[in-house]
Design a protein around this motif. Structure first.
Motif, PDB file in Angstrom:
ATOM      1  N   THR A  84       0.878  -1.296   0.143  1.00 43.65           N
ATOM      2  CA  THR A  84      -0.087   0.180   0.105  1.00 43.65           C
ATOM      3  C   THR A  84       0.866   1.231   0.001  1.00 43.65           C
ATOM      4  O   THR A  84       1.905   1.347   0.760  1.00 43.65           O
ATOM      5  CB  THR A  84      -0.856   0.198   1.261  1.00 43.65           C
ATOM      6  OG1 THR A  84      -1.811  -1.122   1.391  1.00 43.65           O
ATOM      7  CG2 THR A  84      -1.526   1.404   1.399  1.00 43.65           C
ATOM      8  N   CYS A 101       0.716   5.316   0.532  1.00 40.78           N
ATOM      9  CA  CYS A 101      -0.077   6.562   1.140  1.00 40.78           C
ATOM     10  C   CYS A 101       0.765   7.661   1.003  1.00 40.78           C
ATOM     11  O   CYS A 101       2.008   7.946   1.017  1.00 40.78           O
ATOM     12  CB  CYS A 101      -0.453   6.320   2.616  1.00 40.78           C
ATOM     13  SG  CYS A 101      -1.366   4.810   2.958  1.00 40.78           S
ATOM     14  N   ALA A 106      -3.992  10.202   1.088  1.00 44.94           N
ATOM     15  CA  ALA A 106      -4.825   9.310   0.399  1.00 44.94           C
ATOM     16  C   ALA A 106      -3.977   8.053   0.358  1.00 44.94           C
ATOM     17  O   ALA A 106      -2.719   8.288   0.422  1.00 44.94           O
ATOM     18  CB  ALA A 106      -4.609   9.965  -1.124  1.00 44.94           C
ATOM     19  N   CYS A 107      -4.565   7.034   0.027  1.00 41.42           N
ATOM     20  CA  CYS A 107      -3.657   5.866   0.029  1.00 41.42           C
ATOM     21  C   CYS A 107      -4.282   4.922  -1.201  1.00 41.42           C
ATOM     22  O   CYS A 107      -5.346   4.995  -1.674  1.00 41.42           O
ATOM     23  CB  CYS A 107      -3.806   4.893   1.346  1.00 41.42           C
ATOM     24  SG  CYS A 107      -3.374   5.778   2.692  1.00 41.42           S
ATOM     25  N   ILE A 108      -3.595   3.869  -1.626  1.00 41.39           N
ATOM     26  CA  ILE A 108      -3.824   2.877  -2.695  1.00 41.39           C
ATOM     27  C   ILE A 108      -3.206   1.664  -2.376  1.00 41.39           C
ATOM     28  O   ILE A 108      -2.199   1.554  -1.942  1.00 41.39           O
ATOM     29  CB  ILE A 108      -3.638   3.430  -4.009  1.00 41.39           C
ATOM     30  CG1 ILE A 108      -4.051   2.511  -5.182  1.00 41.39           C
ATOM     31  CG2 ILE A 108      -1.925   3.881  -4.486  1.00 41.39           C
ATOM     32  CD1 ILE A 108      -4.008   2.956  -6.708  1.00 41.39           C
ATOM     33  N   THR A 166      -8.770   2.509  -3.139  1.00 46.47           N
ATOM     34  CA  THR A 166      -8.323   3.790  -2.500  1.00 46.47           C
ATOM     35  C   THR A 166      -8.840   4.389  -1.405  1.00 46.47           C
ATOM     36  O   THR A 166     -10.028   3.923  -1.286  1.00 46.47           O
ATOM     37  CB  THR A 166      -8.512   4.886  -3.724  1.00 46.47           C
ATOM     38  OG1 THR A 166      -9.706   4.761  -4.184  1.00 46.47           O
ATOM     39  CG2 THR A 166      -7.518   4.383  -5.120  1.00 46.47           C
ATOM     40  N   TYR A 167      -8.256   5.241  -0.801  1.00 48.57           N
ATOM     41  CA  TYR A 167      -8.849   6.194   0.297  1.00 48.57           C
ATOM     42  C   TYR A 167      -8.468   7.365   0.153  1.00 48.57           C
ATOM     43  O   TYR A 167      -7.533   7.780  -0.268  1.00 48.57           O
ATOM     44  CB  TYR A 167      -8.302   5.740   1.595  1.00 48.57           C
ATOM     45  CG  TYR A 167      -8.306   6.521   2.897  1.00 48.57           C
ATOM     46  CD1 TYR A 167      -9.430   6.610   3.555  1.00 48.57           C
ATOM     47  CD2 TYR A 167      -7.110   7.290   2.979  1.00 48.57           C
ATOM     48  CE1 TYR A 167      -9.548   7.491   4.623  1.00 48.57           C
ATOM     49  CE2 TYR A 167      -7.161   8.426   4.008  1.00 48.57           C
ATOM     50  CZ  TYR A 167      -8.554   8.295   4.893  1.00 48.57           C
ATOM     51  OH  TYR A 167      -8.403   9.362   6.034  1.00 48.57           O
ATOM     52  N   TYR A 168      -9.451   8.437   0.456  1.00 47.80           N
ATOM     53  CA  TYR A 168      -9.121   9.869   0.462  1.00 47.80           C
ATOM     54  C   TYR A 168      -9.666  10.396   1.921  1.00 47.80           C
ATOM     55  O   TYR A 168     -10.689  10.027   2.117  1.00 47.80           O
ATOM     56  CB  TYR A 168      -9.750  10.275  -0.763  1.00 47.80           C
ATOM     57  CG  TYR A 168      -9.306   9.998  -2.049  1.00 47.80           C
ATOM     58  CD1 TYR A 168      -8.142  10.695  -2.760  1.00 47.80           C
ATOM     59  CD2 TYR A 168      -9.919   9.175  -2.860  1.00 47.80           C
ATOM     60  CE1 TYR A 168      -7.871  10.000  -3.689  1.00 47.80           C
ATOM     61  CE2 TYR A 168      -9.704   8.691  -4.039  1.00 47.80           C
ATOM     62  CZ  TYR A 168      -8.518   9.056  -4.413  1.00 47.80           C
ATOM     63  OH  TYR A 168      -8.088   8.797  -5.863  1.00 47.80           O
ATOM     64  N   THR A 194      -6.586  12.792  -6.789  1.00 48.82           N
ATOM     65  CA  THR A 194      -6.491  11.331  -7.475  1.00 48.82           C
ATOM     66  C   THR A 194      -5.202  10.812  -7.238  1.00 48.82           C
ATOM     67  O   THR A 194      -4.071  11.127  -7.652  1.00 48.82           O
ATOM     68  CB  THR A 194      -6.832  11.286  -8.923  1.00 48.82           C
ATOM     69  OG1 THR A 194      -8.121  11.918  -9.240  1.00 48.82           O
ATOM     70  CG2 THR A 194      -7.102  10.019  -9.356  1.00 48.82           C
ATOM     71  N   ILE A 195      -5.163   9.637  -6.515  1.00 49.48           N
ATOM     72  CA  ILE A 195      -4.208   8.699  -6.305  1.00 49.48           C
ATOM     73  C   ILE A 195      -3.945   7.597  -7.201  1.00 49.48           C
ATOM     74  O   ILE A 195      -5.056   7.042  -7.742  1.00 49.48           O
ATOM     75  CB  ILE A 195      -4.197   8.387  -4.731  1.00 49.48           C
ATOM     76  CG1 ILE A 195      -2.691   7.373  -4.635  1.00 49.48           C
ATOM     77  CG2 ILE A 195      -5.105   7.132  -4.466  1.00 49.48           C
ATOM     78  CD1 ILE A 195      -2.320   7.263  -3.117  1.00 49.48           C
ATOM     79  N   SER A 196      -3.077   7.011  -7.855  1.00 54.48           N
ATOM     80  CA  SER A 196      -2.995   6.438  -8.817  1.00 54.48           C
ATOM     81  C   SER A 196      -1.551   5.719  -8.818  1.00 54.48           C
ATOM     82  O   SER A 196      -0.590   6.277  -8.073  1.00 54.48           O
ATOM     83  CB  SER A 196      -3.053   6.718 -10.218  1.00 54.48           C
ATOM     84  OG  SER A 196      -2.132   7.667 -10.652  1.00 54.48           O
ATOM     85  N   SER A 207       3.901   5.815  -7.556  1.00 50.61           N
ATOM     86  CA  SER A 207       2.595   6.476  -7.345  1.00 50.61           C
ATOM     87  C   SER A 207       2.601   8.001  -7.674  1.00 50.61           C
ATOM     88  O   SER A 207       3.447   8.518  -7.492  1.00 50.61           O
ATOM     89  CB  SER A 207       2.151   6.054  -5.848  1.00 50.61           C
ATOM     90  OG  SER A 207       1.076   6.573  -5.367  1.00 50.61           O
TER      91      SER A 207
END
Length: 129
Positions: free
Chosen positions: A33, A35, A49-51, A58-60, A69-71, A79
């Motif tokens: 993960t 973040c 944010a995390c992915i 995803t988490y915001y 936007t996380i990717s 990331s």
């Protein structure tokens, strides 16, 4: 050696956009993960944010939801944090961090803790008004 290297910070006008990058090495990127955190002067570090790279979940944080936007690009072990409509209160040092547990990452962010496995050194974002 595990490394997380952030880039993409700088000076932007309020309402503008920028994209931060976090290049990871030394561990299996797809199993972790990622973040993003930020720390403004005089304030505590804040998870934003995390992915979960293994699932795409995803988490915001509410403070940035709708503007961030996380990717992840697994081929590049990178990331990205895309920031749109930035505000002066977004001014902070932005850090990326990695952990091998999605649940632990989310619990850590919710508890306002810094207890993730690996951390980068940060990149400064300054938003002018």
């Amino acid at each position: 050696e595990v490394q997380l290297v952030e880039s993409g910070g700088g000076l932007v006008q309020a309402g503008g956009s920028l994209r931060l990058s976090c290049v990871a090495s030394g561990f299996t990127f797809s199993d972790y993960t990622i973040c993003w955190f930020r720390q403004a002067p005089g304030k505590e570090r804040e998870g934003i944010a995390c992915i979960d790279n293994s699932e795409g979940t995803t988490y915001y944080a509410d403070s940035v939801k709708g503007r961030v936007t996380i990717s992840s690009d697994e081929a590049k072990s990178t990331s990205y944090l895309q920031m749109d409509n930035v505000k002066p209160e977004d001014t902070a040092v932005y850090y990326c961090a990695a952990d091998d547990s999605w649940i632990h990452s989310i619990v850590t962010v919710a508890a306002k803790s810094d207890d993730l496995d690996y951390w980068g050194k940060g990149t400064l974002v300054t938003v002018s008004s």
